[in-house]
Design a protein around this motif. Structure first.
Motif, PDB file in Angstrom:
ATOM      1  N   LEU A 197       6.481   2.258  -9.088  1.00 34.19           N
ATOM      2  CA  LEU A 197       6.948   2.869  -7.994  1.00 34.19           C
ATOM      3  C   LEU A 197       7.721   2.029  -7.606  1.00 34.19           C
ATOM      4  O   LEU A 197       8.423   2.456  -6.775  1.00 34.19           O
ATOM      5  CB  LEU A 197       4.799   3.332  -6.500  1.00 34.19           C
ATOM      6  CG  LEU A 197       4.666   4.572  -7.355  1.00 34.19           C
ATOM      7  CD1 LEU A 197       3.727   4.770  -6.648  1.00 34.19           C
ATOM      8  CD2 LEU A 197       4.745   5.834  -7.628  1.00 34.19           C
ATOM      9  N   GLY A 198       8.184   1.266  -7.500  1.00 34.88           N
ATOM     10  CA  GLY A 198       9.541   0.350  -7.555  1.00 34.88           C
ATOM     11  C   GLY A 198       9.187  -0.434  -6.929  1.00 34.88           C
ATOM     12  O   GLY A 198      10.145  -1.414  -5.782  1.00 34.88           O
ATOM     13  N   LEU A 199       7.766  -0.735  -6.434  1.00 37.05           N
ATOM     14  CA  LEU A 199       7.096  -1.608  -5.401  1.00 37.05           C
ATOM     15  C   LEU A 199       6.597  -3.260  -6.107  1.00 37.05           C
ATOM     16  O   LEU A 199       6.670  -3.492  -7.615  1.00 37.05           O
ATOM     17  CB  LEU A 199       6.096  -1.495  -4.853  1.00 37.05           C
ATOM     18  CG  LEU A 199       5.703  -0.374  -3.858  1.00 37.05           C
ATOM     19  CD1 LEU A 199       4.620  -0.129  -3.377  1.00 37.05           C
ATOM     20  CD2 LEU A 199       7.113  -0.345  -1.958  1.00 37.05           C
ATOM     21  N   PRO A 200       7.415  -4.528  -4.936  1.00 32.49           N
ATOM     22  CA  PRO A 200       7.261  -5.547  -6.415  1.00 32.49           C
ATOM     23  C   PRO A 200       5.561  -5.750  -6.735  1.00 32.49           C
ATOM     24  O   PRO A 200       5.856  -7.420  -7.499  1.00 32.49           O
ATOM     25  CB  PRO A 200       8.125  -7.224  -4.953  1.00 32.49           C
ATOM     26  CG  PRO A 200       7.891  -5.707  -3.838  1.00 32.49           C
ATOM     27  CD  PRO A 200       7.561  -4.323  -4.188  1.00 32.49           C
ATOM     28  N   HIS A 201       4.761  -5.452  -5.894  1.00 33.23           N
ATOM     29  CA  HIS A 201       3.973  -6.558  -6.151  1.00 33.23           C
ATOM     30  C   HIS A 201       2.381  -5.344  -5.402  1.00 33.23           C
ATOM     31  O   HIS A 201       2.823  -4.808  -4.954  1.00 33.23           O
ATOM     32  CB  HIS A 201       3.307  -7.292  -5.330  1.00 33.23           C
ATOM     33  CG  HIS A 201       4.066  -7.505  -4.117  1.00 33.23           C
ATOM     34  ND1 HIS A 201       3.162  -7.782  -3.240  1.00 33.23           N
ATOM     35  CD2 HIS A 201       4.948  -8.441  -3.807  1.00 33.23           C
ATOM     36  CE1 HIS A 201       4.402  -8.020  -2.120  1.00 33.23           C
ATOM     37  NE2 HIS A 201       5.140  -8.634  -2.716  1.00 33.23           N
ATOM     38  N   ALA A 202       1.519  -6.167  -5.395  1.00 33.48           N
ATOM     39  CA  ALA A 202       0.522  -4.328  -5.510  1.00 33.48           C
ATOM     40  C   ALA A 202       0.338  -5.108  -2.925  1.00 33.48           C
ATOM     41  O   ALA A 202       0.680  -5.704  -3.093  1.00 33.48           O
ATOM     42  CB  ALA A 202      -1.408  -5.795  -5.301  1.00 33.48           C
ATOM     43  N   VAL A 203       0.246  -3.894  -2.427  1.00 31.82           N
ATOM     44  CA  VAL A 203       0.340  -3.521  -1.588  1.00 31.82           C
ATOM     45  C   VAL A 203      -0.499  -3.445  -0.794  1.00 31.82           C
ATOM     46  O   VAL A 203      -1.254  -2.232  -1.454  1.00 31.82           O
ATOM     47  CB  VAL A 203       1.387  -3.565  -0.797  1.00 31.82           C
ATOM     48  CG1 VAL A 203       2.563  -4.096  -1.126  1.00 31.82           C
ATOM     49  CG2 VAL A 203       1.719  -1.878  -1.268  1.00 31.82           C
ATOM     50  N   PRO A 204      -1.532  -3.553   0.326  1.00 30.76           N
ATOM     51  CA  PRO A 204      -2.253  -3.324   1.058  1.00 30.76           C
ATOM     52  C   PRO A 204      -2.357  -1.422   1.629  1.00 30.76           C
ATOM     53  O   PRO A 204       0.069  -0.999   1.101  1.00 30.76           O
ATOM     54  CB  PRO A 204      -2.732  -3.562   2.694  1.00 30.76           C
ATOM     55  CG  PRO A 204      -2.429  -4.957   2.543  1.00 30.76           C
ATOM     56  CD  PRO A 204      -0.986  -5.186   1.824  1.00 30.76           C
ATOM     57  N   VAL A 205      -3.289  -0.234   1.903  1.00 27.06           N
ATOM     58  CA  VAL A 205      -2.249   0.658   1.916  1.00 27.06           C
ATOM     59  C   VAL A 205      -1.994   0.993   3.576  1.00 27.06           C
ATOM     60  O   VAL A 205      -3.135   0.152   4.161  1.00 27.06           O
ATOM     61  CB  VAL A 205      -3.576   1.897   1.849  1.00 27.06           C
ATOM     62  CG1 VAL A 205      -3.832   3.628   2.337  1.00 27.06           C
ATOM     63  CG2 VAL A 205      -3.972   1.842   0.359  1.00 27.06           C
ATOM     64  N   SER A 206      -1.308   1.300   3.856  1.00 26.71           N
ATOM     65  CA  SER A 206      -0.248   1.311   5.055  1.00 26.71           C
ATOM     66  C   SER A 206      -1.222   1.936   6.173  1.00 26.71           C
ATOM     67  O   SER A 206      -2.225   3.051   5.996  1.00 26.71           O
ATOM     68  CB  SER A 206       0.801   2.274   5.192  1.00 26.71           C
ATOM     69  OG  SER A 206       0.565   2.607   6.167  1.00 26.71           O
ATOM     70  N   SER A 207      -2.059   1.390   6.766  1.00 22.13           N
ATOM     71  CA  SER A 207      -2.323   1.696   8.234  1.00 22.13           C
ATOM     72  C   SER A 207      -2.726   2.873   8.925  1.00 22.13           C
ATOM     73  O   SER A 207      -3.366   3.836   9.394  1.00 22.13           O
ATOM     74  CB  SER A 207      -2.830   0.575   9.012  1.00 22.13           C
ATOM     75  OG  SER A 207      -2.922  -0.689   8.809  1.00 22.13           O
ATOM     76  N   TRP A 208      -0.592   3.535   8.679  1.00 28.48           N
ATOM     77  CA  TRP A 208      -0.966   4.720   9.429  1.00 28.48           C
ATOM     78  C   TRP A 208      -1.176   6.016   8.133  1.00 28.48           C
ATOM     79  O   TRP A 208      -1.128   7.082   8.815  1.00 28.48           O
ATOM     80  CB  TRP A 208       1.017   4.734   9.322  1.00 28.48           C
ATOM     81  CG  TRP A 208       1.410   3.856  10.348  1.00 28.48           C
ATOM     82  CD1 TRP A 208       2.004   3.076   8.799  1.00 28.48           C
ATOM     83  CD2 TRP A 208       1.500   3.752  11.475  1.00 28.48           C
ATOM     84  NE1 TRP A 208       2.704   2.094  10.309  1.00 28.48           N
ATOM     85  CE2 TRP A 208       2.310   2.718  11.514  1.00 28.48           C
ATOM     86  CE3 TRP A 208       0.706   4.449  12.297  1.00 28.48           C
ATOM     87  CZ2 TRP A 208       2.636   1.849  12.853  1.00 28.48           C
ATOM     88  CZ3 TRP A 208       1.082   3.723  13.184  1.00 28.48           C
ATOM     89  CH2 TRP A 208       2.074   2.486  13.828  1.00 28.48           C
ATOM     90  N   VAL A 209      -1.736   5.498   6.938  1.00 28.50           N
ATOM     91  CA  VAL A 209      -1.957   6.703   6.370  1.00 28.50           C
ATOM     92  C   VAL A 209      -2.327   7.619   6.023  1.00 28.50           C
ATOM     93  O   VAL A 209      -3.666   8.674   6.079  1.00 28.50           O
ATOM     94  CB  VAL A 209      -1.067   6.082   4.579  1.00 28.50           C
ATOM     95  CG1 VAL A 209      -2.460   7.620   3.347  1.00 28.50           C
ATOM     96  CG2 VAL A 209      -0.311   6.067   4.164  1.00 28.50           C
ATOM     97  N   PRO A 210      -4.423   6.463   6.243  1.00 32.36           N
ATOM     98  CA  PRO A 210      -5.619   7.104   6.493  1.00 32.36           C
ATOM     99  C   PRO A 210      -5.527   8.408   7.375  1.00 32.36           C
ATOM    100  O   PRO A 210      -5.489   9.624   6.486  1.00 32.36           O
ATOM    101  CB  PRO A 210      -6.693   6.293   6.383  1.00 32.36           C
ATOM    102  CG  PRO A 210      -6.080   4.926   5.346  1.00 32.36           C
ATOM    103  CD  PRO A 210      -4.382   4.958   6.461  1.00 32.36           C
ATOM    104  N   ILE A 211      -5.613   8.667   8.493  1.00 31.83           N
ATOM    105  CA  ILE A 211      -5.741   9.365   9.232  1.00 31.83           C
ATOM    106  C   ILE A 211      -4.728  10.491   9.224  1.00 31.83           C
ATOM    107  O   ILE A 211      -4.929  11.742   8.437  1.00 31.83           O
ATOM    108  CB  ILE A 211      -5.699   8.937  10.667  1.00 31.83           C
ATOM    109  CG1 ILE A 211      -6.827   8.164  11.114  1.00 31.83           C
ATOM    110  CG2 ILE A 211      -5.542  10.149  11.461  1.00 31.83           C
ATOM    111  CD1 ILE A 211      -7.030   7.508  12.868  1.00 31.83           C
ATOM    112  N   LEU A 212      -3.606  10.626   9.014  1.00 30.81           N
ATOM    113  CA  LEU A 212      -2.337  11.165   8.999  1.00 30.81           C
ATOM    114  C   LEU A 212      -2.766  12.222   7.196  1.00 30.81           C
ATOM    115  O   LEU A 212      -2.428  13.254   7.428  1.00 30.81           O
ATOM    116  CB  LEU A 212      -0.810  10.397   9.129  1.00 30.81           C
ATOM    117  CG  LEU A 212       0.470  11.781   8.453  1.00 30.81           C
ATOM    118  CD1 LEU A 212       0.049  12.438   9.462  1.00 30.81           C
ATOM    119  CD2 LEU A 212       1.243  10.485   8.414  1.00 30.81           C
TER     120      LEU A 212
END
Length: 717
Positions: A567-582
């Protein structure tokens, strides 16, 4: 409801040009007001009651010059040579004169002298900078330095807070949706109609969101998420209405009659589905963050606008199109009052054969779908959440370049220093050197700057540079150690990293408040509308499974290098804190769309035939292709948003695309009909006491009349 919607659709179809003109006037007025009175998106990251906010409030009160936004200007010599002093001095002078700038620090040189970091502190918070104004000013100040052949990149709070959507996501979604609509409906006219309606509703919703941002803070990412949801549901709602309208034409109804019937029947499903989405969005208010509330506001008005467009513009445009909505071969033989459709010798459609297969093997279907859903959800157990930073951006983005240059020259912790605010009314000034020494000796600390005391002498600031980057779990552990005893009473860790840690903890705890609230509201709504508590509970359970699968897919994609790099990201990243509830609030409502589309048709057949098994088969046969087409459109729209440069939007796109795909295939085409077949008449069980309490809402048939009491041959579109 059906009678009202039938009259609404019939009226719009009877006067299509008047309806179209009314919409054009409404759009013109809304867009004009938005252009003249609308505001700019602004973030509000305050989290009342957290320790980082307490430290920020102390700085705002006693140390205002260090309480506002900040930016890091990184200058680098591409050849690795030592930077000359004059360009840096001149750059610092220009930066100090920027609007709202409190100070520009002396250049901090790397060990080899090839990289310099200049810290710019502002008097106002980052939320006071509208659009790209702050970043544009930085670029203007750095232009002469770049002209001298030096590389300049911008990091820190101010540049990282700005995200400019490029429109690629919307374009990809619209083009993919048009292709799917042409395949599903067979004509360019019928395919373009849902798209036109969705765009009209989206235009109105966007204008309303802009007006809303003039009176309250709307997150810069909220309009993008609202557009993603509004475009998807808008096309789906219009597709459902057009499909039902075409069914009416095939049964010999006039365009006006077909429009009225479609709005009375499918329009009821649109109202229920849209209401469920709106109800789910109310859960964002419980997240405890103003930013989340703004996501709810923006998405609420956009979904409401596309619902209005679907219920009024679709019947008008369908009436104007007339028989041109039919395929060419069907148009040649179409006459009002003459029904036509598939010939009996043609045999059942693929959807009918699938429905009959699930009806014959419900246990196998239910078990197989549960295994698939649980397997997809399993990675969710390893989910780690953290607000995103510049280390997750694409390599060509200035904030990512600044991040990499800073990490290479000064260590990864320089991208996320911890700011310790000290109340000198509580902590004696004489203890500041010993406090700085203790902090410097703490595990995980790379460097500590000497304390800076304000003019009044009642507050001080100590900056702690961790050995690890902002997203690293060890940085969070260092913050916990500071708060766990290293810092005395009267000293508090604040800054971006501390605020993000508090936001992440707050959202993780509030998730268990939002989930029961949204589920409970949805249960009440579905029970009232379908008068079937068993179906309502089952629908909620199915939606929870869909959301869990989406969480699992999102975790597996973004927390592995392989998935992130795709997906064009440089490396693995944590899931954004904004994402689960939204994601939960939006997906729970969207999943109910397909549940409502299916259950409304099944209940319509059940009320006529009282055949529990047959109504499931016929309901799935009649809606399977429409649901599949609608889901394919929504998946295409969400995949388009997975291309957005903003990491949070990218995660939302991937997660929601996965959820809708799973929901419309594994859940709606297998698990729902299988469990309904197993439950039989129990699906429609309603205790007498609840029957007396619930209002009687007629939502299935237009004009208040029941169809003929006999099973009807399903008509596929």
């Amino acid at each position: 409801m059906s009678s009202f919607l039938g009259r609404l659709g019939g009226s719009a179809a009877a006067r299509p040009w008047r309806t179209l003109l009314g919409w054009l006037v409404l759009l013109a007025v809304a867009l004009t007001l938005a252009a003249t009175l609308g505001g700019e998106p602004r973030e509000d990251y305050r989290v009342p009651g957290t320790r980082s906010t307490a430290g920020a409030d102390l700085l705002r009160e006693r140390f205002p010059e260090l309480s506002g936004a900040s930016a890091r200007v990184v200058v680098h010599d591409r050849g690795g040579q030592r930077l000359p002093e004059q360009p840096l001095t001149e750059l610092r002078e220009r930066l100090a004169k920027l609007p709202h700038a409190a100070s520009a620090g002396a250049p901090l040189l790397s060990a080899d002298g090839a990289t310099a970091l200049i810290q710019v502190d502002y008097l106002v918070p980052v939320t006071d900078f509208e659009g790209s104004v702050g970043l544009d000013a930085l670029r203007s100040a750095a232009a002469p330095t770049e002209a001298a052949g030096l590389q300049v990149a911008f990091g820190g709070q101010l540049p990282e807070n700005f995200s400019a959507p490029d429109g690629t996501a919307e374009l990809v979604g619209v083009v993919a949706a048009l292709v799917i609509l042409v395949v599903a409906l067979g004509t360019l006219v019928s395919a373009g109609l849902p798209l036109l309606v969705a765009l009209a509703g989206l235009g109105l919703g966007t204008a309303l969101t802009t007006l809303l941002s003039a009176v309250t803070d709307i997150s810069a990412t909220a309009p993008t998420v609202a557009t993603m949801v509004g475009l998807g549901v808008g096309i789906d709602y219009a597709l459902l209405l057009v499909s039902r309208h075409v069914e009416g034409l095939r049964r010999g109804l006039t365009p006006r009659e077909a429009a009225a019937e479609a709005t009375a029947t499918a329009g009821s499903s649109v109202v229920i589905a849209g209401a469920t989405v709106l109800v789910s969005l109310l859960g964002l208010r419980l997240a405890g963050l103003s930013t989340y509330s703004s996501f709810g506001y923006a998405t609420f008005v956009v979904v409401g606008a596309v619902m209005l467009a679907s219920l009024t513009l679709v019947p008008a445009l369908c009436a104007m199109a007339g028989p041109r909505l039919l395929r060419k071969a069907e148009r040649l033989g179409w006459k009002p009052g003459v029904a036509f459709g598939r010939k009996g010798t043609d045999g059942p459609t693929r959807t009918e054969r699938w429905a009959q297969l699930i009806g014959r093997r419900p246990v196998a279907g239910a078990l197989a779908s549960l295994v698939v859903l649980l397997a997809l959800a399993a990675p969710m157990l390893g989910m780690r959440t953290w607000p995103q930073d510049a280390g997750s951006q694409a390599a060509d983005h200035t904030t990512r370049q600044a991040y990499d240059l800073t990490a290479a020259a000064f260590g990864p912790g320089a991208n996320g220093p911890l700011v310790v605010a000290v109340d000198l009314r509580t902590v004696p000034t004489a203890e500041l050197p010993s406090l700085a020494a203790r902090l410097k000796d703490a595990p995980g600390v790379a460097a500590v700057t000497p304390a800076v005391i304000n003019r009044a002498g009642d507050a001080a600031v100590i900056t702690v540079r961790p050995t690890t980057g902002p997203q690293d779990v060890k940085t969070k552990e260092l913050l916990d150690r500071l708060r766990g005893g290293l810092l005395p009473a009267g000293a508090e860790a604040t800054g971006v990293v501390a605020a993000f840690a508090d936001i992440s903890d707050r959202l993780a705890s509030r998730l268990w408040v939002v989930v029961p609230f949204v589920v409970a509201l949805s249960l009440i709504l579905l029970t009232v509308l379908f008068r079937a508590p068993v179906l309502a509970v089952k629908a909620a359970a199915m939606n929870l499974l869909s959301v869990a699968a989406a969480y699992g897919v999102t975790t597996a994609v973004f927390q592995t290098d392989f998935g992130a790099e795709l997906l064009g990201l440089p490396h693995a990243v944590p899931v954004s804190s904004w994402v689960p509830i939204l994601m939960f609030t939006v997906l729970f409502g969207l999943s109910m769309d397909y549940e409502v589309f299916l259950l409304a048709r099944v209940r319509e057949d059940w009320l006529v035939t009282k055949d529990a098994h047959g109504s499931v088969v016929r309901g799935l046969s009649a809606t399977g292709r429409v649901i599949s087409s609608a889901a394919a459109i929504m998946v295409a729209v969400f995949v388009g948003f997975a291309l957005d440069p903003d990491v949070t939007v990218k995660m939302m796109g991937v997660g929601m695309a996965a959820a809708v795909l799973v929901d419309a295939t594994v859940v709606r085409l297998v698990l729902v009909p299988a469990t309904m077949t197993l439950l039989g008449r129990a699906n429609w069980w309603l205790p007498a006491w609840l029957d007396r309490l619930l209002p009687e809402l007629r939502i299935e048939h237009g004009g208040g009349e029941d169809p003929a009491p006999a099973p009807r041959e399903p008509v596929t579109v």
